[in-house]
Design a protein around this motif. Structure first.
Motif, PDB file in Angstrom:
ATOM      1  N   ASP A 101    -116.874 -32.423 -12.002  1.00 61.14           N
ATOM      2  CA  ASP A 101    -117.464 -33.442 -11.133  1.00 61.14           C
ATOM      3  C   ASP A 101    -116.572 -33.774  -9.938  1.00 61.14           C
ATOM      4  O   ASP A 101    -117.048 -34.307  -8.931  1.00 61.14           O
ATOM      5  N   LEU A 102    -115.273 -33.437 -10.032  1.00 64.04           N
ATOM      6  CA  LEU A 102    -114.349 -33.725  -8.935  1.00 64.04           C
ATOM      7  C   LEU A 102    -114.127 -32.518  -8.025  1.00 64.04           C
ATOM      8  O   LEU A 102    -113.609 -32.665  -6.924  1.00 64.04           O
ATOM      9  N   ALA A 103    -114.501 -31.346  -8.494  1.00 63.32           N
ATOM     10  CA  ALA A 103    -114.199 -30.112  -7.769  1.00 63.32           C
ATOM     11  C   ALA A 103    -114.753 -30.074  -6.355  1.00 63.32           C
ATOM     12  O   ALA A 103    -114.064 -29.613  -5.434  1.00 63.32           O
ATOM     13  N   PRO A 104    -115.986 -30.548  -6.090  1.00 57.01           N
ATOM     14  CA  PRO A 104    -116.502 -30.448  -4.715  1.00 57.01           C
ATOM     15  C   PRO A 104    -115.656 -31.191  -3.681  1.00 57.01           C
ATOM     16  O   PRO A 104    -115.354 -30.641  -2.624  1.00 57.01           O
ATOM     17  N   VAL A 105    -115.244 -32.424  -3.974  1.00 54.04           N
ATOM     18  CA  VAL A 105    -114.460 -33.167  -2.990  1.00 54.04           C
ATOM     19  C   VAL A 105    -113.064 -32.576  -2.844  1.00 54.04           C
ATOM     20  O   VAL A 105    -112.503 -32.531  -1.744  1.00 54.04           O
ATOM     21  N   VAL A 106    -112.490 -32.062  -3.937  1.00 51.47           N
ATOM     22  CA  VAL A 106    -111.175 -31.443  -3.859  1.00 51.47           C
ATOM     23  C   VAL A 106    -111.244 -30.168  -3.022  1.00 51.47           C
ATOM     24  O   VAL A 106    -110.376 -29.914  -2.168  1.00 51.47           O
ATOM     25  N   ALA A 107    -112.277 -29.364  -3.233  1.00 55.09           N
ATOM     26  CA  ALA A 107    -112.440 -28.134  -2.466  1.00 55.09           C
ATOM     27  C   ALA A 107    -112.669 -28.437  -0.994  1.00 55.09           C
ATOM     28  O   ALA A 107    -112.113 -27.772  -0.103  1.00 55.09           O
ATOM     29  N   LEU A 400     -86.405 -14.164  -9.123  1.00 57.76           N
ATOM     30  CA  LEU A 400     -86.550 -14.249 -10.580  1.00 57.76           C
ATOM     31  C   LEU A 400     -87.667 -15.199 -11.000  1.00 57.76           C
ATOM     32  O   LEU A 400     -88.172 -15.116 -12.124  1.00 57.76           O
ATOM     33  N   LEU A 401     -88.046 -16.120 -10.106  1.00 62.90           N
ATOM     34  CA  LEU A 401     -88.993 -17.157 -10.506  1.00 62.90           C
ATOM     35  C   LEU A 401     -90.379 -16.605 -10.807  1.00 62.90           C
ATOM     36  O   LEU A 401     -91.166 -17.252 -11.487  1.00 62.90           O
ATOM     37  N   ARG A 402     -90.692 -15.407 -10.291  1.00 64.81           N
ATOM     38  CA  ARG A 402     -92.019 -14.874 -10.607  1.00 64.81           C
ATOM     39  C   ARG A 402     -92.105 -14.449 -12.071  1.00 64.81           C
ATOM     40  O   ARG A 402     -93.197 -14.330 -12.618  1.00 64.81           O
ATOM     41  N   TRP A 403     -90.974 -14.198 -12.697  1.00 68.24           N
ATOM     42  CA  TRP A 403     -90.971 -13.930 -14.134  1.00 68.24           C
ATOM     43  C   TRP A 403     -91.046 -15.245 -14.926  1.00 68.24           C
ATOM     44  O   TRP A 403     -91.688 -15.312 -15.954  1.00 68.24           O
ATOM     45  N   LEU A 404     -90.410 -16.275 -14.378  1.00 67.69           N
ATOM     46  CA  LEU A 404     -90.349 -17.545 -15.089  1.00 67.69           C
ATOM     47  C   LEU A 404     -91.527 -18.455 -14.776  1.00 67.69           C
ATOM     48  O   LEU A 404     -92.077 -19.096 -15.650  1.00 67.69           O
ATOM     49  N   ALA A 405     -91.926 -18.500 -13.527  1.00 66.92           N
ATOM     50  CA  ALA A 405     -92.999 -19.397 -13.089  1.00 66.92           C
ATOM     51  C   ALA A 405     -93.942 -18.635 -12.175  1.00 66.92           C
ATOM     52  O   ALA A 405     -93.789 -18.658 -10.970  1.00 66.92           O
ATOM     53  N   PRO A 406     -94.906 -17.917 -12.725  1.00 62.50           N
ATOM     54  CA  PRO A 406     -95.806 -17.103 -11.898  1.00 62.50           C
ATOM     55  C   PRO A 406     -96.554 -17.945 -10.871  1.00 62.50           C
ATOM     56  O   PRO A 406     -96.943 -19.082 -11.147  1.00 62.50           O
ATOM     57  N   VAL A 407     -96.742 -17.404  -9.680  1.00 64.66           N
ATOM     58  CA  VAL A 407     -97.492 -18.089  -8.631  1.00 64.66           C
ATOM     59  C   VAL A 407     -98.944 -18.223  -9.060  1.00 64.66           C
ATOM     60  O   VAL A 407     -99.583 -17.245  -9.457  1.00 64.66           O
ATOM     61  N   ARG A 408     -99.463 -19.453  -8.958  1.00 65.97           N
ATOM     62  CA  ARG A 408    -100.857 -19.687  -9.311  1.00 65.97           C
ATOM     63  C   ARG A 408    -101.725 -19.538  -8.068  1.00 65.97           C
ATOM     64  O   ARG A 408    -101.293 -19.784  -6.953  1.00 65.97           O
ATOM     65  N   THR A 409    -102.960 -19.161  -8.274  1.00 65.52           N
ATOM     66  CA  THR A 409    -103.867 -18.957  -7.146  1.00 65.52           C
ATOM     67  C   THR A 409    -104.389 -20.281  -6.639  1.00 65.52           C
ATOM     68  O   THR A 409    -104.363 -21.286  -7.348  1.00 65.52           O
ATOM     69  N   PRO A 410    -104.899 -20.324  -5.395  1.00 62.21           N
ATOM     70  CA  PRO A 410    -105.419 -21.579  -4.848  1.00 62.21           C
ATOM     71  C   PRO A 410    -106.541 -22.177  -5.688  1.00 62.21           C
ATOM     72  O   PRO A 410    -106.757 -23.381  -5.676  1.00 62.21           O
ATOM     73  N   GLU A 411    -107.266 -21.344  -6.443  1.00 59.62           N
ATOM     74  CA  GLU A 411    -108.370 -21.884  -7.239  1.00 59.62           C
ATOM     75  C   GLU A 411    -107.898 -22.931  -8.230  1.00 59.62           C
ATOM     76  O   GLU A 411    -108.660 -23.811  -8.630  1.00 59.62           O
ATOM     77  N   LEU A 412    -106.619 -22.865  -8.647  1.00 62.29           N
ATOM     78  CA  LEU A 412    -106.117 -23.880  -9.580  1.00 62.29           C
ATOM     79  C   LEU A 412    -106.082 -25.253  -8.928  1.00 62.29           C
ATOM     80  O   LEU A 412    -106.159 -26.272  -9.598  1.00 62.29           O
ATOM     81  N   LEU A 413    -105.952 -25.273  -7.605  1.00 61.25           N
ATOM     82  CA  LEU A 413    -105.903 -26.556  -6.916  1.00 61.25           C
ATOM     83  C   LEU A 413    -107.289 -27.112  -6.651  1.00 61.25           C
ATOM     84  O   LEU A 413    -107.463 -28.302  -6.440  1.00 61.25           O
TER      85      LEU A 413
END
Length: 415
Positions: A101-107, A400-413
């Motif tokens: 229900d919040l996704a439209p305004v966030v997008a 090294l951070l890509r092994w420890l903390a993979p980059v998330r895609t914009p869709e997560l936001l």
């Protein structure tokens, strides 16, 4: 009286906004969104609201609600589109999908607002890998990043170059203790980072002309506090405004630390026995207690992460914002407080022995590549390089951070 579940189900959160002002000109550069629960309820205080949501297991949902309500208010206010909107985010929320229900305004906000996501020092101590993941996700989405309350916990200074914030928000306590040695150390570290990165320094808690004068001496060019305006609903344009500059994020280098450093520093060849004292020296830099430092180490295989090493790393982790070990067969937490990254047998990092230390005022990296010898462990040969060049060390650490903390895609936001 409604309970916390009712508050969250009804999305009963309101947003107040406090102006961020360019100190030299008095122009408004943006606003920080400050969430509140229902008025005259136990949840009106944001601290109480989030504590209750945390206890109910719905903290990340509340985080999405607060951000969505802030975006909604900013979008409907009709203010200058050049303004920046500072919105707090819990890094753990970057790992969860936005409620439908919040996704439209966030997008919609992602494409129509200049958002600067604020991350707190508390997140560094609780979830450093989550913080780094969230920062990368914001960058991928084209948003800015601010590191909040810098100076409240010295641990934040060590992670600053990894988060690579566009804006550094000095904790308000620094303005009230300008002569304290801790304040001097924080201001010096922030000034060094801002000078090399182009980041903006913002002073929080400016309430008087004296506070304003101190903020200037600390290198702040943007101010926030009651001297400029108290938190309030948006009411429309109130004066001249301008755009807050965002810095260019560092380019992600796909190579390993050995590839990055070895390309710019001469390589030498020696045995494991000869490398051990160098490795221990760098570990000692992270453990000396002089300043909290990040320690990242690659062990090739879990058998090299010995019980003695486990004890050393666990001890360092008690005073470090991030200690991580990489190798095949390692668990997610190979020692108390130590982040683990399990490598595959064919991983490009598996052939490297790296020890990287980054603190607010120090940086060092030992990078080595196994030549694949058989025979006694101490006689195995490695090509290696040692560097104290801060920019190069940070670049190697970031890889090294890509092994420890993979980059998330914009869709997560945007859900």
């Amino acid at each position: 009286m409604p309970d916390i579940h009712d508050v969250l189900d009804r999305r009963a959160v309101t947003t107040l906004f406090q102006p961020l002002v360019e100190i030299a000109s008095g122009r408004v550069l943006g606003y920080e969104a400050l969430s509140r629960g229902p008025a005259h309820s136990p949840w009106e205080s944001p601290a109480t609201l989030f504590a209750a949501a945390r206890a109910a297991g719905r903290e990340t949902e509340l985080d999405w609600i607060c951000r969505a309500r802030a975006y909604e208010a900013a979008l409907t206010a009709g203010l200058d589109p050049a303004l920046s909107w500072f919105v707090n985010m819990e890094p753990a929320a970057a790992r969860t999908a936005c409620p439908a229900d919040l996704a439209p305004v966030v997008a919609y906000a992602r494409h129509h607002l200049r958002v600067v996501t604020e991350m707190t020092e508390r997140a560094i101590a609780v979830d450093p890998s989550g913080l780094l993941t969230a920062a990368a996700a914001c960058r991928t989405a084209g948003w800015g990043v601010a590191l909040d309350d810098v100076g409240a916990d010295p641990m934040s200074l060590a992670l600053m170059p990894f988060v690579h914030p566009d804006v550094i928000k000095l904790d308000m306590a620094l303005l009230r203790a300008p002569g304290d040695p801790h304040t001097a150390r924080v201001v010096a570290a922030v000034a060094a980072y801002a000078e090399t990165s182009g980041a903006v320094v913002l002073a929080e808690g400016i309430e008087t002309e004296e506070h304003l004068a101190v903020a200037r001496t600390m290198g702040a060019t943007v101010g926030q506090g009651w001297h400029f305006g108290r938190p309030a609903p948006l009411t429309g344009p109130t004066g001249p405004s301008a755009s807050l500059p965002l810095i260019t994020p560092p380019r992600a280098d796909p190579r390993t630390p050995f590839g990055i450093v070895g390309d710019r520093r001469p390589l030498a060849r020696t045995t494991k026995a000869q490398l051990m004292p160098m490795s221990r020296h760098l570990e000692a830099l992270a453990a000396d207690g002089g300043e909290p430092s990040v320690l990242l180490a690659c062990f090739q295989d879990a058998r090299h992460f010995t019980p003695a090493t486990e004890r050393r790393f666990a001890r360092i982790a008690t005073s470090s914002p991030l200690v991580a070990a990489f190798g095949t067969g390692l668990t997610d937490e190979p020692a108390p407080g130590v982040r683990g990254a399990c490598l595959g047998d064919d991983d490009s990092l598996r052939g490297e022995w790296n020890v990287i230390v980054v603190g607010p005022h120090r940086a060092a990296a030992l990078v080595a590549r196994d030549l694949g010898d058989d025979g006694p462990q101490g006689e195995r040969r490695f090509d290696f390089a040692l560097t104290h060049d801060r920019a190069l060390v940070v670049e190697a650490a970031r890889s090294l951070l890509r092994w420890l903390a993979p980059v998330r895609t914009p869709e997560l936001l945007v859900g």
